[in-house]
Design a protein around this motif. Structure first.
Motif, PDB file in Angstrom:
ATOM      1  N   LEU A   1       0.812  -1.218   0.000  1.00 25.14           N
ATOM      2  CA  LEU A   1       0.000   0.000   0.000  1.00 25.14           C
ATOM      3  C   LEU A   1       0.844   1.265   0.000  1.00 25.14           C
ATOM      4  O   LEU A   1       0.335   2.351  -0.312  1.00 25.14           O
ATOM      5  CB  LEU A   1      -0.933   0.000   1.216  1.00 25.14           C
ATOM      6  N   ALA A   2       2.128   1.131   0.348  1.00 32.59           N
ATOM      7  CA  ALA A   2       2.985   2.318   0.437  1.00 32.59           C
ATOM      8  C   ALA A   2       3.119   3.045  -0.896  1.00 32.59           C
ATOM      9  O   ALA A   2       3.366   4.251  -0.930  1.00 32.59           O
ATOM     10  CB  ALA A   2       4.362   1.929   0.967  1.00 32.59           C
ATOM     11  N   GLY A   3       2.946   2.335  -2.000  1.00 33.45           N
ATOM     12  CA  GLY A   3       3.058   2.970  -3.294  1.00 33.45           C
ATOM     13  C   GLY A   3       1.830   3.755  -3.707  1.00 33.45           C
ATOM     14  O   GLY A   3       1.876   4.529  -4.663  1.00 33.45           O
ATOM     15  N   SER A   4       0.721   3.565  -2.991  1.00 31.79           N
ATOM     16  CA  SER A   4      -0.535   4.197  -3.393  1.00 31.79           C
ATOM     17  C   SER A   4      -1.082   5.177  -2.368  1.00 31.79           C
ATOM     18  O   SER A   4      -1.990   5.955  -2.687  1.00 31.79           O
ATOM     19  CB  SER A   4      -1.599   3.118  -3.656  1.00 31.79           C
ATOM     20  N   PHE A   5      -0.556   5.148  -1.153  1.00 34.49           N
ATOM     21  CA  PHE A   5      -1.072   5.988  -0.079  1.00 34.49           C
ATOM     22  C   PHE A   5       0.085   6.705   0.619  1.00 34.49           C
ATOM     23  O   PHE A   5       1.231   6.234   0.578  1.00 34.49           O
ATOM     24  CB  PHE A   5      -1.870   5.142   0.928  1.00 34.49           C
ATOM     25  N   PRO A   6      -0.193   7.838   1.277  1.00 31.86           N
ATOM     26  CA  PRO A   6       0.872   8.639   1.891  1.00 31.86           C
ATOM     27  C   PRO A   6       1.341   8.047   3.218  1.00 31.86           C
ATOM     28  O   PRO A   6       1.014   8.547   4.300  1.00 31.86           O
ATOM     29  CB  PRO A   6       0.192   9.999   2.091  1.00 31.86           C
ATOM     30  N   LEU A   7       2.107   6.974   3.150  1.00 32.13           N
ATOM     31  CA  LEU A   7       2.537   6.246   4.342  1.00 32.13           C
ATOM     32  C   LEU A   7       3.985   6.574   4.666  1.00 32.13           C
ATOM     33  O   LEU A   7       4.871   6.429   3.815  1.00 32.13           O
ATOM     34  CB  LEU A   7       2.389   4.737   4.132  1.00 32.13           C
ATOM     35  N   ASP A   8       4.239   6.979   5.891  1.00 39.38           N
ATOM     36  CA  ASP A   8       5.594   7.207   6.379  1.00 39.38           C
ATOM     37  C   ASP A   8       6.079   5.906   7.010  1.00 39.38           C
ATOM     38  O   ASP A   8       5.768   5.612   8.172  1.00 39.38           O
ATOM     39  CB  ASP A   8       5.599   8.345   7.400  1.00 39.38           C
ATOM     40  N   LEU A   9       6.828   5.119   6.263  1.00 40.00           N
ATOM     41  CA  LEU A   9       7.255   3.805   6.748  1.00 40.00           C
ATOM     42  C   LEU A   9       8.328   3.899   7.825  1.00 40.00           C
ATOM     43  O   LEU A   9       8.723   2.878   8.379  1.00 40.00           O
ATOM     44  CB  LEU A   9       7.746   2.963   5.574  1.00 40.00           C
ATOM     45  N   GLY A  10       8.779   5.097   8.122  1.00 40.91           N
ATOM     46  CA  GLY A  10       9.701   5.289   9.238  1.00 40.91           C
ATOM     47  C   GLY A  10       8.988   5.445  10.565  1.00 40.91           C
ATOM     48  O   GLY A  10       9.640   5.481  11.620  1.00 40.91           O
ATOM     49  N   ARG A  11       7.648   5.533  10.528  1.00 38.20           N
ATOM     50  CA  ARG A  11       6.854   5.652  11.755  1.00 38.20           C
ATOM     51  C   ARG A  11       5.616   4.756  11.602  1.00 38.20           C
ATOM     52  O   ARG A  11       4.575   5.197  11.106  1.00 38.20           O
ATOM     53  CB  ARG A  11       6.455   7.104  12.009  1.00 38.20           C
ATOM     54  N   VAL A  12       5.752   3.508  12.007  1.00 40.97           N
ATOM     55  CA  VAL A  12       4.683   2.526  11.847  1.00 40.97           C
ATOM     56  C   VAL A  12       4.395   1.887  13.198  1.00 40.97           C
ATOM     57  O   VAL A  12       5.306   1.386  13.862  1.00 40.97           O
ATOM     58  CB  VAL A  12       5.052   1.440  10.824  1.00 40.97           C
ATOM     59  N   ALA A  13       3.140   1.896  13.614  1.00 33.99           N
ATOM     60  CA  ALA A  13       2.709   1.248  14.852  1.00 33.99           C
ATOM     61  C   ALA A  13       1.619   0.234  14.529  1.00 33.99           C
ATOM     62  O   ALA A  13       1.047   0.228  13.437  1.00 33.99           O
ATOM     63  CB  ALA A  13       2.199   2.289  15.853  1.00 33.99           C
ATOM     64  N   ILE A  14       1.311  -0.596  15.514  1.00 32.22           N
ATOM     65  CA  ILE A  14       0.262  -1.600  15.362  1.00 32.22           C
ATOM     66  C   ILE A  14      -0.451  -1.735  16.699  1.00 32.22           C
ATOM     67  O   ILE A  14       0.161  -1.642  17.758  1.00 32.22           O
ATOM     68  CB  ILE A  14       0.845  -2.953  14.887  1.00 32.22           C
ATOM     69  N   ARG A  15      -1.773  -1.912  16.636  1.00 30.45           N
ATOM     70  CA  ARG A  15      -2.571  -2.121  17.848  1.00 30.45           C
ATOM     71  C   ARG A  15      -3.519  -3.292  17.618  1.00 30.45           C
ATOM     72  O   ARG A  15      -3.933  -3.574  16.481  1.00 30.45           O
ATOM     73  CB  ARG A  15      -3.371  -0.865  18.224  1.00 30.45           C
ATOM     74  N   GLY A  16      -3.878  -3.987  18.691  1.00 31.94           N
ATOM     75  CA  GLY A  16      -4.816  -5.087  18.542  1.00 31.94           C
ATOM     76  C   GLY A  16      -5.265  -5.615  19.895  1.00 31.94           C
ATOM     77  O   GLY A  16      -4.641  -5.337  20.933  1.00 31.94           O
ATOM     78  N   TRP A  17      -6.347  -6.374  19.876  1.00 33.01           N
ATOM     79  CA  TRP A  17      -6.923  -6.970  21.082  1.00 33.01           C
ATOM     80  C   TRP A  17      -7.142  -8.448  20.825  1.00 33.01           C
ATOM     81  O   TRP A  17      -7.533  -8.849  19.733  1.00 33.01           O
ATOM     82  CB  TRP A  17      -8.251  -6.285  21.418  1.00 33.01           C
ATOM     83  N   SER A  18      -6.871  -9.287  21.823  1.00 30.37           N
ATOM     84  CA  SER A  18      -7.040 -10.733  21.737  1.00 30.37           C
ATOM     85  C   SER A  18      -6.072 -11.282  20.686  1.00 30.37           C
ATOM     86  O   SER A  18      -4.864 -11.103  20.822  1.00 30.37           O
ATOM     87  CB  SER A  18      -8.502 -11.073  21.435  1.00 30.37           C
ATOM     88  N   PHE A  19      -6.560 -11.905  19.602  1.00 28.86           N
ATOM     89  CA  PHE A  19      -5.624 -12.339  18.576  1.00 28.86           C
ATOM     90  C   PHE A  19      -4.869 -11.140  18.008  1.00 28.86           C
ATOM     91  O   PHE A  19      -3.675 -11.229  17.708  1.00 28.86           O
ATOM     92  CB  PHE A  19      -6.343 -13.075  17.444  1.00 28.86           C
ATOM     93  N   GLY A  20      -5.558 -10.015  17.860  1.00 25.24           N
ATOM     94  CA  GLY A  20      -4.884  -8.809  17.386  1.00 25.24           C
ATOM     95  C   GLY A  20      -3.788  -8.354  18.332  1.00 25.24           C
ATOM     96  O   GLY A  20      -2.748  -7.828  17.895  1.00 25.24           O
ATOM     97  N   GLY A  21      -3.991  -8.538  19.643  1.00 26.30           N
ATOM     98  CA  GLY A  21      -2.947  -8.218  20.601  1.00 26.30           C
ATOM     99  C   GLY A  21      -1.753  -9.138  20.472  1.00 26.30           C
ATOM    100  O   GLY A  21      -0.586  -8.703  20.557  1.00 26.30           O
ATOM    101  N   TYR A  22      -2.021 -10.424  20.295  1.00 22.62           N
ATOM    102  CA  TYR A  22      -0.954 -11.401  20.029  1.00 22.62           C
ATOM    103  C   TYR A  22      -0.181 -11.018  18.774  1.00 22.62           C
ATOM    104  O   TYR A  22       1.064 -11.030  18.752  1.00 22.62           O
ATOM    105  CB  TYR A  22      -1.603 -12.781  19.900  1.00 22.62           C
ATOM    106  N   LEU A  23      -0.889 -10.631  17.732  1.00 28.63           N
ATOM    107  CA  LEU A  23      -0.257 -10.253  16.478  1.00 28.63           C
ATOM    108  C   LEU A  23       0.572  -8.981  16.648  1.00 28.63           C
ATOM    109  O   LEU A  23       1.694  -8.878  16.111  1.00 28.63           O
ATOM    110  CB  LEU A  23      -1.343 -10.057  15.417  1.00 28.63           C
ATOM    111  N   ALA A  24       0.072  -8.008  17.423  1.00 27.56           N
ATOM    112  CA  ALA A  24       0.826  -6.776  17.662  1.00 27.56           C
ATOM    113  C   ALA A  24       2.111  -7.058  18.435  1.00 27.56           C
ATOM    114  O   ALA A  24       3.174  -6.481  18.143  1.00 27.56           O
ATOM    115  CB  ALA A  24      -0.047  -5.773  18.410  1.00 27.56           C
ATOM    116  N   GLY A  25       2.028  -7.934  19.436  1.00 25.00           N
ATOM    117  CA  GLY A  25       3.222  -8.277  20.183  1.00 25.00           C
ATOM    118  C   GLY A  25       4.261  -8.964  19.323  1.00 25.00           C
ATOM    119  O   GLY A  25       5.472  -8.671  19.407  1.00 25.00           O
ATOM    120  N   MET A  26       3.815  -9.876  18.479  1.00 27.59           N
ATOM    121  CA  MET A  26       4.744 -10.565  17.585  1.00 27.59           C
ATOM    122  C   MET A  26       5.364  -9.585  16.593  1.00 27.59           C
ATOM    123  O   MET A  26       6.558  -9.686  16.268  1.00 27.59           O
ATOM    124  CB  MET A  26       4.009 -11.693  16.843  1.00 27.59           C
TER     125      MET A  26
END
Length: 729
Positions: A574-599
């Motif tokens: 998606l970085a080629g199509s949207f204004p994404l600053d790949l030098g500042r990327v975070a992730i959030r999630g709950w339950s399985f999403g929390g497991y995925l964020a930790g990994m």
């Protein structure tokens, strides 16, 4: 009126804008009534029982919890609290009810007491019952009500025992041990199989088929409340992966006092996933092996208790139980959903009624000559209601071909598509509920479906849900070579000259958790995070539902790494199509999403620079049998699989790379699903490894985190943490 409340408070107070929405519909076969639950306002947690009189009487309230309890607070028995937690029920009042076959009588429990409503008149009265009452259900003929109290299955006459001893409240089955219950679903059935019931009436109303659950073999855990050290910890039977499950059997009880035990190979097929009993055929069971690679469809002889195999499914990864199936058609053919030829299909008998591009999700209702079902198509975010005809004018039930000229199946509901739709049918009427990206909330309509595929809207069931002051503007796209379904949300009013934005991935990312859907309210929190200055990406990678069996089963034995790989793949594509600053990327999630964020923070720190890890499963041996063994196998047989997929094992942490990334770990201390031990073990492992992190314990909060103040402040604290961690002012 709430006025212009800040979004986090508005979102929390309205329980995600669900309060005031009509739900849990039942339709009378004579086409006269629609019964449903709804609270009086968009901020009222107390659900009431309503009736829509289609013969001109309008809507009226059949049961008001406030009046029935004379203003007193609800007092929930432990079994009801557990049932609500398993079903993720966060509201109060009448949160569930059951009706007789004519939809003349409704039964429900309120504060552990038994009530019945005469739905034509709209009157409600309390029945004498040996409470606390859980899950009352009228017999199909409306003459009796069965319910569970203190582990016993009981029955009382719907008139309160007015017909003498035969109608007086009495036990049909009582526990024969301290850990035995009758008529309730065990933990893994309710949490993982979507089976929340434990007893079923016969079509004639003279017998009850009931599950006996013996929790004695199950591991005991203790859930404490550290904020109240004076209180005893709650003992919870928890079937942790690799350990013993509850022993589940069935017996058939007659109102005359008879008992017939149901027999099947419980050693080979210990999981009771589905039970169906209708006038179209004998009782029908779906049972699974412990490894979930095989399941059998069994019919029951009610006279002897013997079972007969009518169909079997096998899969090298796992077999899946589906809502509404198996069941019978009125002429006695088996309705099921199965994976065949790379597609999830609807079958009647041995005949598939659907094929590509439909991916069938659930059976909603079975009519005289058609099946109502839900499915997604080529666009996985578009979830529609469909009809498939199994019998036409030239097919009277023998399994031959239909003579319908127009098509084998068709979609229900008016355009425009895409939508997220569901339906409940009774007799000639259907309640169709549709959500879309164009408007907030959902619209519920009473529709008549014609035999030739036409439909007519008869009424709209009003919603009292509040309208969010925020408008979600997701762009739904397919990312990269894998064509990963994604929703991309930018700040309201963003223009290209504003430049690249810090990125927040906001996934669930795991089995049974589709996030990229064509429904406005599903994207509200993501839009709110975007409006705080982020480009938000929601990606449904492999393992999530909706596309194909192979897509869902690609995570077998490799649950976390595959899910994480697809999050990275989507981000980079998606970085080629949207204004994404790949030098500042975070992730959030709950339950399985929390497991995925930790990994993500541990194993891909070159991609992810901060993570909010909510209620994560970190040690995969600490989660339940039915879920974990489905995807990873038995931990004693494949310990290396568990070690590699976990976050806190030596093998799991060995994949942790430099540099250390900020991590906020959030967990409810009262969580009995993903227990807080997961987060505590993760914190201990991070501390031992010298990795800085923050821990936010939530006192008295379960896996739902539905308390208003908690839900509101969780959003605010996450934004503060993310901005600090990414250096955003």
């Amino acid at each position: 009126m709430t006025g212009q409340l800040p979004f986090p408070r508005h979102y929390a107070r309205t329980q995600r804008f669900t309060l005031g929405t009509p739900r849990d519909f039942a339709l009378s076969p004579d086409g006269a009534r629609v019964v449903f639950l709804r609270s009086r306002t968009g901020t009222d947690r107390s659900q009431q029982l309503w009736v829509l009189d289609l013969d001109g009487g309008g809507e009226f309230t059949a049961a008001d919890p406030h009046a029935l309890l004379a203003g007193a607070d609800e007092e929930l028995p432990p079994e009801e609290r557990a049932r609500r937690e398993r079903s993720r029920e966060g509201s109060a009042g009448i949160v569930g009810y059951a009706v007789d076959s004519a939809v003349e009588l409704a039964a429900f429990a309120l504060s552990g007491r038994l009530f019945v409503s005469e739905l034509r008149a709209g009157t409600t009265r309390e029945l004498p019952a040996a409470g606390p009452v859980v899950d009352p259900r009228p017999s199909p003929d409306g003459r009796h009500v069965a319910y569970v109290a203190n582990g016993a299955l009981r029955v009382v006459a719907a008139d309160g025992g007015g017909d003498g001893a035969a109608g007086a409240d009495r036990a049909l089955a009582e526990p024969d041990g301290p850990d035995v219950t009758w008529g309730l679903a065990e933990f893994v059935a309710a949490e993982e199989m979507d089976r929340h019931r434990g007893f079923w009436w016969s079509p004639e109303g003279d017998r009850v088929l009931a599950a006996r659950v013996d929790d004695a073999p199950v591991t005991r855990w203790w859930i404490a409340d550290p904020a109240h050290p004076d209180r005893e910890p709650a003992q919870v039977p928890y079937p942790v992966a690799g350990s013993a499950n509850a022993e589940v059997t069935l017996a058939l009880f007659g109102l005359d006092g008879s008992r017939t035990d149901i027999r099947w190979d419980t050693a080979r097929y210990p999981y009771l996933a589905r039970v169906h009993w209708s006038a179209a055929g004998p009782p029908l069971l779906l049972v699974q092996t412990r490894d979930q690679r095989a399941q059998r469809y069994l019919t029951v002889d009610p006279e002897t208790g013997a079972t007969t195999v009518v169909h079997e499914d096998q899969d090298d990864a796992w077999v899946e139980p589906f809502p509404g199936a198996p069941a019978w058609t009125p002429d006695g053919r088996l309705v099921r959903i199965a994976d065949e030829g790379g597609t999830r299909k609807l079958f009647v008998g041995d005949r598939p009624l659907t094929g590509e591009p439909l991916h069938v999700r659930a059976v909603l209702d079975i009519g005289e000559d058609d099946v109502l079902f839900s499915a997604s198509g080529a666009d996985t975010h578009d979830i529609g209601v469909y009809r498939a005809w199994f019998r036409g004018s030239g097919d009277q039930g023998g399994g031959g071909g239909t003579t319908r000229a127009f098509r084998a199946w068709g979609r229900v509901g008016e355009r425009p598509y895409p939508t997220v739709s569901s339906a409940v049918r009774g007799g000639e009427l259907t309640v169709l509920t549709q959500a879309s990206l164009q408007r907030p909330g959902a619209r519920s309509e009473v529709v008549r479906l014609d035999p030739d595929g036409g439909e007519k809207v008869l009424a709209v069931i009003g919603s009292y849900a509040e309208t969010p002051h925020l408008t979600a503007r997701p762009r739904l796209v397919l990312a990269g070579e894998r064509r990963i379904p994604c929703a991309v949300l930018l700040p309201t009013g963003y223009v290209e000259s504003d430049g690249p934005l810090p990125v927040l991935l906001d996934p669930y990312g795991g089995p049974h958790g589709q996030r990229v859907v064509a429904a406005h309210n599903a994207h509200l929190t993501s839009q709110w995070f975007a409006d705080q200055g982020f480009a938000v990406i929601v990606a449904d990678g492999r393992g999530t539902p909706g596309r194909s069996p192979a897509w869902e089963k690609a995570v077998s034995r490799n649950l976390g790494p595959v899910a994480l790989e697809d999050q990275v793949h989507a981000l980079e594509a998606l970085a080629g199509s949207f204004p994404l600053d790949l030098g500042r990327v975070a992730i959030r999630g709950w339950s399985f999403g929390g497991y995925l964020a930790g990994m993500a923070a541990l194993r891909r720190p070159e991609v992810f620079h901060a993570a909010v890890v909510g209620a994560p499963v970190t040690d995969l041996r600490l989660y339940d049998t039915h879920y974990q063994e489905r995807y990873l196998g038995h931990p004693d047989e494949e310990p290396e699989v568990y070690a590699f997929n976990s976050l806190v094992t030596d093998e799991g942490l060995s994949g942790a790379a430099e540099p250390h990334r900020p991590m906020l770990i959030v967990h409810g201390l009262a969580d009995d699903n993903v227990v807080v031990a997961h987060s505590l073990r993760l914190s201990s492992a991070l501390l031992a490894a010298g990795r800085p992190h923050e821990v936010l314990p939530l006192s008295g909060v379960t896996h739902m985190a539905s308390q208003e103040q908690v839900a509101e402040n969780l959003l605010l604290l996450q934004v503060d943490f993310l901005k600090r961690s990414l250096g955003i002012r």
